[in-house]
Design a protein around this motif. Structure first.
Motif, PDB file in Angstrom:
ATOM      1  N   LEU A 158      54.558  29.930 -91.740  1.00 34.96           N
ATOM      2  CA  LEU A 158      54.339  28.543 -91.349  1.00 34.96           C
ATOM      3  C   LEU A 158      52.875  28.230 -91.073  1.00 34.96           C
ATOM      4  O   LEU A 158      52.526  27.088 -90.797  1.00 34.96           O
ATOM      5  N   GLY A 159      52.018  29.272 -91.111  1.00 38.01           N
ATOM      6  CA  GLY A 159      50.606  29.066 -90.807  1.00 38.01           C
ATOM      7  C   GLY A 159      50.371  28.646 -89.362  1.00 38.01           C
ATOM      8  O   GLY A 159      49.492  27.839 -89.074  1.00 38.01           O
ATOM      9  N   MET A 160      51.199  29.170 -88.465  1.00 37.96           N
ATOM     10  CA  MET A 160      51.054  28.841 -87.037  1.00 37.96           C
ATOM     11  C   MET A 160      50.689  30.105 -86.273  1.00 37.96           C
ATOM     12  O   MET A 160      50.864  31.207 -86.769  1.00 37.96           O
ATOM     13  N   SER A 161      50.220  29.952 -85.040  1.00 41.09           N
ATOM     14  CA  SER A 161      49.939  31.134 -84.225  1.00 41.09           C
ATOM     15  C   SER A 161      51.261  31.727 -83.737  1.00 41.09           C
ATOM     16  O   SER A 161      52.273  31.012 -83.634  1.00 41.09           O
ATOM     17  N   THR A 162      51.255  33.044 -83.455  1.00 46.10           N
ATOM     18  CA  THR A 162      52.466  33.693 -82.960  1.00 46.10           C
ATOM     19  C   THR A 162      52.915  33.040 -81.657  1.00 46.10           C
ATOM     20  O   THR A 162      54.106  32.779 -81.462  1.00 46.10           O
ATOM     21  N   GLY A 163      51.944  32.734 -80.782  1.00 43.74           N
ATOM     22  CA  GLY A 163      52.272  32.099 -79.507  1.00 43.74           C
ATOM     23  C   GLY A 163      53.011  30.786 -79.687  1.00 43.74           C
ATOM     24  O   GLY A 163      53.979  30.495 -78.977  1.00 43.74           O
ATOM     25  N   ALA A 164      52.589  29.994 -80.671  1.00 47.20           N
ATOM     26  CA  ALA A 164      53.237  28.700 -80.904  1.00 47.20           C
ATOM     27  C   ALA A 164      54.678  28.888 -81.368  1.00 47.20           C
ATOM     28  O   ALA A 164      55.590  28.167 -80.928  1.00 47.20           O
ATOM     29  N   VAL A 165      54.908  29.873 -82.265  1.00 44.26           N
ATOM     30  CA  VAL A 165      56.271  30.099 -82.756  1.00 44.26           C
ATOM     31  C   VAL A 165      57.153  30.649 -81.630  1.00 44.26           C
ATOM     32  O   VAL A 165      58.313  30.249 -81.475  1.00 44.26           O
ATOM     33  N   VAL A 166      56.591  31.552 -80.829  1.00 41.52           N
ATOM     34  CA  VAL A 166      57.341  32.096 -79.689  1.00 41.52           C
ATOM     35  C   VAL A 166      57.754  30.959 -78.744  1.00 41.52           C
ATOM     36  O   VAL A 166      58.897  30.892 -78.277  1.00 41.52           O
ATOM     37  N   PHE A 167      56.818  30.038 -78.506  1.00 39.41           N
ATOM     38  CA  PHE A 167      57.117  28.899 -77.636  1.00 39.41           C
ATOM     39  C   PHE A 167      58.226  28.035 -78.234  1.00 39.41           C
ATOM     40  O   PHE A 167      59.177  27.646 -77.541  1.00 39.41           O
ATOM     41  N   LEU A 168      58.131  27.758 -79.555  1.00 35.20           N
ATOM     42  CA  LEU A 168      59.133  26.919 -80.223  1.00 35.20           C
ATOM     43  C   LEU A 168      60.524  27.547 -80.179  1.00 35.20           C
ATOM     44  O   LEU A 168      61.516  26.882 -79.863  1.00 35.20           O
ATOM     45  N   VAL A 169      60.592  28.852 -80.505  1.00 36.94           N
ATOM     46  CA  VAL A 169      61.893  29.535 -80.505  1.00 36.94           C
ATOM     47  C   VAL A 169      62.494  29.510 -79.098  1.00 36.94           C
ATOM     48  O   VAL A 169      63.685  29.248 -78.911  1.00 36.94           O
ATOM     49  N   SER A 170      61.651  29.757 -78.074  1.00 36.72           N
ATOM     50  CA  SER A 170      62.143  29.727 -76.694  1.00 36.72           C
ATOM     51  C   SER A 170      62.666  28.342 -76.338  1.00 36.72           C
ATOM     52  O   SER A 170      63.731  28.200 -75.722  1.00 36.72           O
ATOM     53  N   ALA A 171      61.921  27.303 -76.744  1.00 33.06           N
ATOM     54  CA  ALA A 171      62.319  25.934 -76.413  1.00 33.06           C
ATOM     55  C   ALA A 171      63.647  25.596 -77.090  1.00 33.06           C
ATOM     56  O   ALA A 171      64.542  24.995 -76.467  1.00 33.06           O
ATOM     57  N   VAL A 172      63.795  25.990 -78.358  1.00 35.57           N
ATOM     58  CA  VAL A 172      65.041  25.703 -79.080  1.00 35.57           C
ATOM     59  C   VAL A 172      66.215  26.450 -78.436  1.00 35.57           C
ATOM     60  O   VAL A 172      67.304  25.897 -78.265  1.00 35.57           O
ATOM     61  N   ALA A 173      65.974  27.714 -78.030  1.00 37.22           N
ATOM     62  CA  ALA A 173      67.049  28.488 -77.395  1.00 37.22           C
ATOM     63  C   ALA A 173      67.456  27.837 -76.069  1.00 37.22           C
ATOM     64  O   ALA A 173      68.643  27.692 -75.777  1.00 37.22           O
ATOM     65  N   LEU A 174      66.472  27.410 -75.273  1.00 36.05           N
ATOM     66  CA  LEU A 174      66.790  26.777 -73.982  1.00 36.05           C
ATOM     67  C   LEU A 174      67.562  25.474 -74.196  1.00 36.05           C
ATOM     68  O   LEU A 174      68.537  25.193 -73.481  1.00 36.05           O
ATOM     69  N   ALA A 175      67.164  24.701 -75.210  1.00 39.22           N
ATOM     70  CA  ALA A 175      67.906  23.479 -75.523  1.00 39.22           C
ATOM     71  C   ALA A 175      69.339  23.833 -75.929  1.00 39.22           C
ATOM     72  O   ALA A 175      70.298  23.138 -75.560  1.00 39.22           O
ATOM     73  N   GLY A 176      69.487  24.931 -76.683  1.00 38.38           N
ATOM     74  CA  GLY A 176      70.811  25.391 -77.089  1.00 38.38           C
ATOM     75  C   GLY A 176      71.664  25.796 -75.890  1.00 38.38           C
ATOM     76  O   GLY A 176      72.864  25.498 -75.837  1.00 38.38           O
ATOM     77  N   PHE A 177      71.047  26.471 -74.919  1.00 34.27           N
ATOM     78  CA  PHE A 177      71.798  26.865 -73.715  1.00 34.27           C
ATOM     79  C   PHE A 177      72.282  25.635 -72.955  1.00 34.27           C
ATOM     80  O   PHE A 177      73.413  25.595 -72.451  1.00 34.27           O
ATOM     81  N   ALA A 178      71.411  24.617 -72.873  1.00 33.04           N
ATOM     82  CA  ALA A 178      71.798  23.376 -72.186  1.00 33.04           C
ATOM     83  C   ALA A 178      72.939  22.695 -72.936  1.00 33.04           C
ATOM     84  O   ALA A 178      73.901  22.213 -72.320  1.00 33.04           O
ATOM     85  N   ALA A 179      72.852  22.688 -74.281  1.00 32.00           N
ATOM     86  CA  ALA A 179      73.912  22.077 -75.089  1.00 32.00           C
ATOM     87  C   ALA A 179      75.219  22.850 -74.911  1.00 32.00           C
ATOM     88  O   ALA A 179      76.309  22.256 -74.856  1.00 32.00           O
ATOM     89  N   ALA A 180      75.120  24.178 -74.801  1.00 31.55           N
ATOM     90  CA  ALA A 180      76.315  25.001 -74.611  1.00 31.55           C
ATOM     91  C   ALA A 180      77.006  24.647 -73.296  1.00 31.55           C
ATOM     92  O   ALA A 180      78.234  24.541 -73.232  1.00 31.55           O
ATOM     93  N   ALA A 181      76.202  24.430 -72.257  1.00 35.13           N
ATOM     94  CA  ALA A 181      76.771  24.073 -70.952  1.00 35.13           C
ATOM     95  C   ALA A 181      77.483  22.720 -71.036  1.00 35.13           C
ATOM     96  O   ALA A 181      78.565  22.539 -70.468  1.00 35.13           O
ATOM     97  N   ARG A 182      76.880  21.773 -71.775  1.00 36.43           N
ATOM     98  CA  ARG A 182      77.517  20.455 -71.930  1.00 36.43           C
ATOM     99  C   ARG A 182      78.826  20.566 -72.688  1.00 36.43           C
ATOM    100  O   ARG A 182      79.831  19.978 -72.310  1.00 36.43           O
ATOM    101  N   LEU A 183      78.815  21.363 -73.792  1.00 39.21           N
ATOM    102  CA  LEU A 183      80.027  21.552 -74.593  1.00 39.21           C
ATOM    103  C   LEU A 183      81.153  22.141 -73.751  1.00 39.21           C
ATOM    104  O   LEU A 183      82.314  21.766 -73.884  1.00 39.21           O
ATOM    105  N   GLU A 184      80.788  23.090 -72.871  1.00 40.81           N
ATOM    106  CA  GLU A 184      81.806  23.750 -72.060  1.00 40.81           C
ATOM    107  C   GLU A 184      82.393  22.824 -71.009  1.00 40.81           C
ATOM    108  O   GLU A 184      83.572  22.914 -70.685  1.00 40.81           O
ATOM    109  N   ARG A 185      81.565  21.927 -70.478  1.00 39.06           N
ATOM    110  CA  ARG A 185      82.089  20.965 -69.503  1.00 39.06           C
ATOM    111  C   ARG A 185      83.076  20.022 -70.175  1.00 39.06           C
ATOM    112  O   ARG A 185      84.066  19.618 -69.587  1.00 39.06           O
ATOM    113  N   ARG A 186      82.800  19.695 -71.456  1.00 31.47           N
ATOM    114  CA  ARG A 186      83.657  18.788 -72.205  1.00 31.47           C
ATOM    115  C   ARG A 186      84.984  19.465 -72.551  1.00 31.47           C
ATOM    116  O   ARG A 186      86.023  18.817 -72.563  1.00 31.47           O
ATOM    117  N   ALA A 187      84.940  20.764 -72.853  1.00 31.91           N
ATOM    118  CA  ALA A 187      86.123  21.488 -73.324  1.00 31.91           C
ATOM    119  C   ALA A 187      87.179  21.639 -72.210  1.00 31.91           C
ATOM    120  O   ALA A 187      86.864  21.663 -71.050  1.00 31.91           O
TER     121      ALA A 187
END
Lengths: 187, 174
Positions: A158-187
């Motif tokens: 992607l032509g990005m720094s490793t730090g930037a990709v690490v930050f992006l992956v972490s942010a996406v995972a955290l958003a996923g964890f939050a979405a998982a919690a919402r899905l579970e409350r709905r279920a």
């Protein structure tokens, strides 16, 4: 002297069953040897697979990133799985269908086997048959070697720094964890 | 389990276990410069098994890399030893928590039916993992944390195919 520390020989091999034991112990503790629970990930009824896989992934990713920054771990000496674009796209798809049917992946099938599940044993035997079929059907091995890209990583791609990709992956995972919690409350 | 055995202990928090697995993976990077895996051990055992019954195994391009020490190769294969440890760890945890031999939870299927479905799933995973050069452990987790491009391609296509196929395979989970 910086890590990795063990290059071969007896200590290198002795680390394998110890790390494997901890891996199997933790997978069983998380109920990851339970086929129906794993399959329910694909029906969005249980998000344990996502939670375990991604919390493990970001823990190791952040650990490797910061240990490398601190000069403790020499990432150039850690083996990076090689990229083969089309084989990994196609192989991933075949694997995913098998994952839904077995309710297990290769590692968790071993945990299921160890805890006495007969379908875990069946999945393990199926896997042995699958790797054997792959070796014996002419052309499959050659097919797995097309579109090689070597030990390519996302920052290079992607032509990005490793730090930037690490930050992006972490942010996406955290958003996923939050979405998982919402899905579970709905279920 | 006998009627007198204590009730099975509950499972642990998935995030806690995930962080624990991440630390084990990190320890593998630091100690031996490689990650955790699973499907490679199956390839190693299948190669040795084939070599034991057929001389052709040594000239098979998919099996030969696993046969550097002939049929004894798996005994010196890091991944095979890791999987033996994993089996022991899984057994130890299930045994200590009273979770051995859990009941089936696919009541609409006979034990044989469920085993056949799992066998078919295992076979597809075996072929898929060999095609992709790894599975959920060695490719998705180990390589994903190192930001390998192929690992993320595998994660994407594995889950995409799983979610697409799942509605068609509901019968397997009744």
């Amino acid at each position: 002297m910086s890590a990795p520390y063990l290059d071969g020989g007896g200590t290198y091999l002795a680390s394998a069953p110890l790390l494997g034991f901890a891996f199997g112990w933790l997978l069983e503790r998380a109920d990851m040897g339970h086929p129906k629970k794993l399959a329910r990930q694909f029906y969005l009824r249980d998000l344990t697979v996502f939670k375990v896989l991604f919390s493990a992934l970001i823990t190791a990713m952040l650990g490797a990133f910061w240990l490398a920054r601190a000069g403790v771990l020499e990432l150039g000496r850690v083996y990076v799985p090689e990229t083969y674009l089309l084989p990994q796209l196609a192989g991933g798809a075949v694997f995913g269908v098998g994952f839904v049917l077995a309710g297990l992946c290769p590692g968790t099938a071993c945990v299921a086997t160890a805890s006495g599940r007969s379908d875990g044993v069946a999945a393990v035997l199926g896997m042995l048959a699958g790797v054997l079929a792959f070796a014996l059907v002419p052309g499959l091995h050659e097919l797995s070697l097309v579109t090689p890209r070597g030990p390519l990583t996302l920052p290079q791609q992607l032509g990005m720094s490793t730090g930037a990709v690490v930050f992006l992956v972490s942010a996406v995972a955290l958003a996923g964890f939050a979405a998982a919690a919402r899905l579970e409350r709905r279920a | 389990m006998s009627a007198t055995s204590p009730p099975a202990r509950p499972y642990a928090d998935p995030y806690l276990c995930g962080v624990g697995i991440g630390l084990v993976l990190l320890a593998a990077y630091v100690l031996v410069g490689r990650g955790l895996g699973a499907s490679g051990a199956f390839a190693s055992v299948a190669a040795a098994g084939t070599a034991a019954v057929s001389g052709g195994a040594a000239s098979n391009p998919a099996l030969a890399p696993y046969l550097e020490r002939g049929v004894a190769s798996p005994l010196a294969d890091w991944l095979v030893l890791e999987i033996l440890g994993l089996l022991a760890g899984g057994f130890f945890s299930a045994w200590r928590a009273g979770r051995l031999r859990p009941a089936s939870d696919t009541p609409a299927l006979t034990a044989r039916g469920r085993a056949l479905v799992a066998l078919a799933g295992g076979a597809l995973m075996g072929v898929g993992a060999r095609l992709a050069h790894g599975c959920t452990s060695g490719l998705a987790l180990t390589g994903g944390a190192l930001l390998a491009t192929g690992s993320w391609i595998f994660i994407g296509s594995c889950f995409a195919a799983g979610y697409l196929a799942a509605p068609l395979l509901r019968g397997a989970w009744r």
